[in-house]
Motif scaffolding. Sequence first.
Motif, mmCIF file in Angstrom:
data_model
loop_
_atom_site.group_PDB
_atom_site.id
_atom_site.type_symbol
_atom_site.label_atom_id
_atom_site.label_comp_id
_atom_site.label_asym_id
_atom_site.label_seq_id
_atom_site.Cartn_x
_atom_site.Cartn_y
_atom_site.Cartn_z
ATOM 1 N N CYS A 147 0.849 -1.195 0.000
ATOM 2 C CA CYS A 147 0.000 0.000 0.000
ATOM 3 C C CYS A 147 0.883 1.243 0.000
ATOM 4 O O CYS A 147 0.958 1.962 1.019
ATOM 5 C CB CYS A 147 -0.927 0.005 1.207
ATOM 6 N N PRO A 148 1.542 1.538 -1.085
ATOM 7 C CA PRO A 148 2.482 2.671 -1.111
ATOM 8 C C PRO A 148 1.825 4.030 -0.980
ATOM 9 O O PRO A 148 2.509 5.019 -0.706
ATOM 10 C CB PRO A 148 3.166 2.513 -2.477
ATOM 11 N N SER A 149 0.495 4.102 -1.163
ATOM 12 C CA SER A 149 -0.210 5.390 -1.077
ATOM 13 C C SER A 149 -1.013 5.544 0.202
ATOM 14 O O SER A 149 -1.662 6.577 0.402
ATOM 15 C CB SER A 149 -1.150 5.552 -2.285
ATOM 16 N N LEU A 150 -0.976 4.541 1.058
ATOM 17 C CA LEU A 150 -1.790 4.578 2.266
ATOM 18 C C LEU A 150 -1.361 5.719 3.181
ATOM 19 O O LEU A 150 -0.201 5.820 3.579
ATOM 20 C CB LEU A 150 -1.686 3.248 3.016
ATOM 21 N N LEU A 151 -2.331 6.580 3.544
ATOM 22 C CA LEU A 151 -2.056 7.733 4.404
ATOM 23 C C LEU A 151 -2.491 7.504 5.845
ATOM 24 O O LEU A 151 -1.833 7.953 6.781
ATOM 25 C CB LEU A 151 -2.777 8.975 3.869
ATOM 26 N N THR A 152 -3.602 6.804 6.032
ATOM 27 C CA THR A 152 -4.189 6.666 7.357
ATOM 28 C C THR A 152 -4.489 5.203 7.657
ATOM 29 O O THR A 152 -5.156 4.523 6.866
ATOM 30 C CB THR A 152 -5.492 7.485 7.458
ATOM 31 N N LEU A 153 -4.020 4.735 8.806
ATOM 32 C CA LEU A 153 -4.287 3.369 9.257
ATOM 33 C C LEU A 153 -4.784 3.428 10.699
ATOM 34 O O LEU A 153 -4.060 3.874 11.599
ATOM 35 C CB LEU A 153 -3.022 2.518 9.165
#
Length: 421
Positions: A147-153
């Motif tokens: 998930c190279p674009s994941l901003l929020t987890l």
Amino acid sequence: MHPLCHSEGLELFLLILGEDKTPATFPPNILKIAESIAWECDGLPLAISVMARTMKGIHNIQQWRHALNKLGRLEMGTEMEEEVSEDAEFMRNMACHILKESQRCIVRCDQRLREIPHLQGWTADLDLVSLNKNLIREIPVGISPYCPSLLTLILRNNDISSIPECFFTHMKALAILDLSQNHSLTSLPDSLSDLTCLVSLVLRYCLELKYVPTLGRLQKLSRLVISGTSVEVVPDLEMLTNLRWLDLSHNEELPKDLTNLSIDCNACLKSLCDALSNTASSSLMNIEIQSCAEMKSLFCLFGNCSFCNNLNNLQSLQLRCLQSLRVICKEDVADTVLPCAIFSHLRHFKISYCNEIETLVTAGLFSQLQNLQTLTVDSCDSLTEIFAVNSSDVDIELLMMVLPPLHSPTSPPWSCLTCQN
């Protein structure tokens, strides 16, 4: 769907508005509107993401006001028919973003999930994953979502006991990570140290958490919450130069080597001890606090406050734009010598734009200022006394001998020492 808190919602909103995984910055007038828009989204990640992408690249304050007005009217259901054509482009943009954002998010909250979603669901274009309030106990060993674009987890309110070392390997853009209320989580993987885009790390009430890896490389980190844990050491905390929000409350011995503390724009903090009451940091030398609208006092001086009892090396104190600040010490009175020698090593004291405080230094504080070198007071509208003592109970000449000559004091239009009968 469980919402984000207001501060997390604003963080996400500014993050999506920004460039290169860096939160957007705006002039104060636009920032205030941005905060209102984020608030109107009720903490819903999808709504926040949609509005942020709708407003991305817009710097005209009239367009920001228009968007806020439209959002408010839509929420109240009072959209006028004659306004439809005027706002057609705005609504089309929102509709397009809603369609796109629904494909970029995994939001599965309070669904009694026992496992994280299958790896195939973690697509490369994901922006947000929220699995709040489920029953997830473990993340399988070896799993590493791409998930190279994941901003929020958001994985809070589960029962995760461990996180595989490789789990964050392909999440280099991650900016907001919330692992709060995973009561069985004992340690964080060292790969957390490689999340150099991280802006917000929240570890609230991870009761068994003992190990946090070095955070020194997380130079974008502006919000760090390690509250209600068993952590004793946060490596390289002093290297986090962009930290604006630090909450270390309800930890037994955290931290021991903190020398500088800066708090900026914390809308919840009412006292410095609220965040640090169980923290014993005898090495703390410099405190800078500004723009904390609800802060009414700094120190509590309660006997069970480890922070006050161990703060004996403070050398510099700077206070700015604390609009609710009324007293320096909550339990201080004018004719009592304070039990905690917080200010015995204080050299520099600066206060500005704190418009509710009336008396700056009472007798209890005055007797500790033997090492004070500079005192700066600027634009504190309600201030009537800098030094206040009760002349019937205190030898004024003796107290004045305690205070050394100030090198560069600000010259206020009132007497340096005010006596009260």
